[in-house]
Each structure stands twice: as C-alpha cells, then as structure tokens.
Scaffold this active site. Structure first.
Site, mmCIF file in Angstrom:
data_model
loop_
_atom_site.group_PDB
_atom_site.id
_atom_site.type_symbol
_atom_site.label_atom_id
_atom_site.label_comp_id
_atom_site.label_asym_id
_atom_site.label_seq_id
_atom_site.Cartn_x
_atom_site.Cartn_y
_atom_site.Cartn_z
ATOM 1 N N LYS A 70 45.151 -37.022 -59.345
ATOM 2 C CA LYS A 70 44.073 -37.389 -60.249
ATOM 3 C C LYS A 70 43.396 -38.702 -59.804
ATOM 4 C CE LYS A 70 44.558 -33.785 -62.826
ATOM 5 N NZ LYS A 70 45.440 -33.002 -61.971
HETATM 6 C C1 LIG Z 1 42.567 -29.444 -66.357
HETATM 7 C C2 LIG Z 1 44.010 -29.850 -66.325
HETATM 8 N N1 LIG Z 1 44.703 -29.910 -67.462
HETATM 9 C C3 LIG Z 1 45.994 -30.285 -67.479
HETATM 10 C C4 LIG Z 1 46.665 -30.603 -66.329
HETATM 11 C C5 LIG Z 1 48.109 -30.940 -66.392
HETATM 12 O O1 LIG Z 1 48.398 -32.219 -65.921
HETATM 13 P P1 LIG Z 1 49.839 -32.543 -65.323
HETATM 14 O O2 LIG Z 1 49.881 -32.058 -63.915
HETATM 15 O O3 LIG Z 1 49.904 -34.035 -65.413
HETATM 16 O O4 LIG Z 1 50.834 -31.890 -66.203
HETATM 17 C C6 LIG Z 1 45.990 -30.546 -65.102
HETATM 18 C C7 LIG Z 1 46.662 -30.856 -63.858
HETATM 19 O O5 LIG Z 1 46.203 -30.604 -62.773
HETATM 20 C C8 LIG Z 1 44.620 -30.150 -65.103
HETATM 21 O O6 LIG Z 1 43.929 -30.052 -63.973
#
Ligand SMILES: Cc1ncc(COP(=O)(O)O)c(C=O)c1O
Length: 401
Positions: free
Chosen positions: A181
């Site tokens: 991110k």
């Molecule tokens: C749009 C979106 N929502 C939620 C998440 C979930 O995040 P995490 O990987 O920190 O669990 C991601 C992760 O890539 C994402 O791209």
C-alpha cells in the site's frame, strides 16, 4: 521507501521491549506508538476517530461489526475489488451482494439502486486502484433507503473526494497498511469514523471486547464479544514514520502519473478511467481502456513478449480481484459451514449476469505508478508501451476489417 525515520521509530520500541500496544505502562517509558499513529491519522485525514487493526481485512470486519451489520444482512459490494470485501462480510454473518462496476472501476450507482432490497443494510464502495467511487450518487441512495455506507479506501490512502479524504465520508472507512500500500506498517489497517459509538465499539472489538476502562487488563469489563485484531507496537512504529511521509509519496505519485498519462495519450483510440473528482486521485495506478477485449488481450501478450508486462495489470484474468475467477466464492467452498442464507446467495453468483462489468474489465489495463521512477524512465517506459500498443491496434484493426 525506507529511511532513518522508520528505523528510529522501530528502535524506540525495541529499546523498551514492549511490543504490545496495551498495558505495561511503567516499562514502556511513555512510548505509545499505536496511540500516536491513531492521533496522527485523525489529524492528517480529518477523521474524528481512528482504530488501528492487524490488517485492512480486520478493519473491514471490525467496521461492519461496529456498524451493527450481522446475520442475514445484505451488504452491496462491487464485482471488482479484493477478496477481503466478501471475506469480511461473510465473517460477520452477512450476505455479500455483488453488483457491476462502471468505467470508474467502482460501484455503478444504477446497479446498486437495482440491488437494494428490504434486507440491505450497508453499501460498501471500494475505491480501487487509487481513485474513488461516485460518492454523491451512493450517498443519495443511502439517504433514500436509510442504509449505512462503509468506504473501503484500502487502496486509496491519501485520495480525496470534493475536499474530503476517502475513508472519512461514509459512516466508517478503512485503510490497509499491508506491504503493497501507499504507506505500510508491514501488516496493519485502520477503521476511520466520525461516530464515537462506532469507534468505542471498534476499540473493544479488536481486543477481545475489552472496554479499556479498568485499572489493568484483568480489571477491564467485556461489554460484548470481541476478537484479537490488534496491531503490534512494532508495526505501528513503522506506520508512524510512514504517515508523516505521505505528502512526499503522494507528490511523487501525482507527478509520475501526470507524465505517464501524457505519454500514453499518444496511443490512438484508448480512453482513460473516469475519475469522479480528478483532483482527488491518489495516483497509485493509471488505468486505461483498449477499444475491445481482443485488443486488450493481444496487447497483454505483446507486452509479455517485449518484457514489458511487469506493472501492467490485466485484472480480468487476475485470480484475486475480479468475480470471473472467484470459483471458491461462487461454489461456496468454506472450511466452516456458512449459514444457509449465505450459501444460497453465493451459489446464485455463478448464474448472475456480470456482462456490464465484463465490458469494462476486459478492456482495462492498470499501469502501476512507481515512487522510484524518474521522469526520463517514465517517458522511456511509456513510449515503449505506446509503440507496442499502436502496433497491436494496427494489427487487430486489420484483422477486424
Ligand atoms: C480494496 C482492498 N480492501 C481490503 C484489503 C485488505 O487489506 P489487508 O491486506 O491489509 O488485509 C485490500 C488489500 O489488498 C484491498 O486491496
């Protein structure tokens, strides 16, 4: 991008040896990295409250639970997103209702409108690939039908809509701080909200239901059931240094995006993703459309042959991001038994018509914007893509004629 700033924050934690965000008040010698990060997030993004979590997925789950979304409630989500959207919805006992995306690559408001039923509780737009959903249209639908709005801004940290940060516009919003991110903790996430009650619930829910009001952890009460979705002090320390550098990262992204867009605009016949508020794009990707699915597929093959495929994402064939390849979801394959209402809803997805999404996604290519490029490298990379794409367009146009 790493600097001494991240190392300093992590070393602060290692020196005290207190890796947990709660308790151990004496030995931690005034070092509260998670708390400091939550305060920094509130002031940077203009949110009244922020609750850190162990991941973006945990943040979505926490936000849904804290908003009171549960067994049998329907949550409207897009067909193009990350698997975390439906994972979070299913994990609170709710039913994911998938609807089409439009040329914003996010929820189509007209598709959302058609999907609202008396069981709908929440609309969950996902601000994909750095840019935003049509928030005014979605807010109108929520108002009309008395629905909650939960913004998944995990991929759009630093993006804005009409002057407000994405993630702070709805009843709650989330960021992910995973490793890919815009800013990262390694792993981590956050729930943003302007509603004190949603925040208080999120605070307890992420720590086994502790109300954090006791003299020590053993004296805390548990007003409701919770789970362990805590972030560690080490992860928060990294995030603290990163959030301070966000303006620097966004400025680089925006400049690199501008140069790449200018270069790719030379490809005849392509169009770019529609961005509801162009000023607010966080510019993590430049997303663009080839005139047809055949041309997009031919381009992806040609980019592979030329060694240019890296960083050019064709989500239509991607196993993580688009309904077409989510066989485990469509077959309702789960280790634990889902409720009958959830299972029935998932099995119906196999036969649902997503042709409106297919028309968009089958032509879409998202080119990643790197923080480490300089202008000459972007122009060189962009010009190579222009050359390959122009040849593909010429060749496929001839075949079509
Ligand atoms: C749009 C979106 N929502 C939620 C998440 C979930 O995040 P995490 O990987 O920190 O669990 C991601 C992760 O890539 C994402 O791209």
């Amino acid at each position: 991008m790493w600097s001494d700033a991240e190392r300093k924050e992590v070393n602060d934690v290692l020196e005290t040896g207190i890796l947990m965000r709660y308790g151990f008040d004496g030995p931690r010698k005034g070092k509260w990295k998670a708390k400091e990060l939550e305060e920094a997030i509130c002031s940077h993004f203009g949110s009244s409250f922020a609750q850190l979590t162990s991941s973006g997925t945990a943040a979505l789950t926490t936000a849904l639970a804290s908003l009171g979304v549960g067994a049998g409630d329907e949550v409207i989500m897009p067909s193009f997103t990350f698997v975390a959207s439906f994972e979070a919805i299913l994990s609170v006992g709710a039913v994911p209702v998938l609807v089409d995306v439009d040329d914003t690559l996010t929820l189509s408001p007209s598709a959302v409108r058609m999907a609202v039923t008396e069981r709908t509780k929440c609309i969950m737009p996902v601000h994909m690939c750095g840019s935003m959903a049509d928030m005014d249209a979605l807010l109108d639908i929520c108002k009309e039908h008395h629905l909650l709005l939960l913004e998944d801004a995990c991929q759009s940290i630093g993006g804005t809509y009409k002057g407000k940060h994405l993630g702070t516009i709805g009843d709650a919003g989330t960021f992910s701080f995973d490793f890919v991110k815009t800013i990262t903790c390694g792993e981590g996430g956050v729930v943003l909200t302007n509603d004190k009650e949603v925040y208080t619930k999120s605070d307890a829910y992420t720590d086994h239901g502790h109300d954090h009001l006791g003299a020590d952890r053993g004296a805390d009460l548990h007003p409701f059931l919770g789970y362990n979705f805590r972030i560690s002090e080490l992860h928060a320390a990294v995030g603290l240094a990163q959030v301070r550098r966000l303006p620097e990262f966004l400025a680089i992204q925006k400049q690199n995006y501008r140069v790449l867009k200018e270069t790719l605009s030379k490809i005849p016949g392509i169009s770019f993703r529609r961005v509801p508020d162009i000023e607010g794009d966080s510019c993590t990707f430049l997303s663009w459309f080839m005139p047809s699915e055949e041309m997009a597929k031919a381009l992806i093959e040609a980019l592979k042959e030329e060694g240019l495929a890296a960083g050019n994402f064709y989500w239509y064939n991607n196993n993580w991001h688009y309904i077409r390849k989510w066989d485990h979801l469509k077959r309702s394959v789960s280790l634990n038994r889902l409720s009958q209402i959830q299972e029935d809803a998932l099995l119906r997805l196999e036969h649902q018509d997503f042709s409106a999404s297919d028309v968009v996604m089958s032509r879409c290519i998202s080119t990643l914007i790197s923080l480490t490029w300089n202008e000459a490298q972007i122009r060189e990379k962009g010009n190579k893509i222009v050359e390959v794409a122009s040849k593909v367009l010429q060749r496929t146009n001839k075949v079509l004629v």
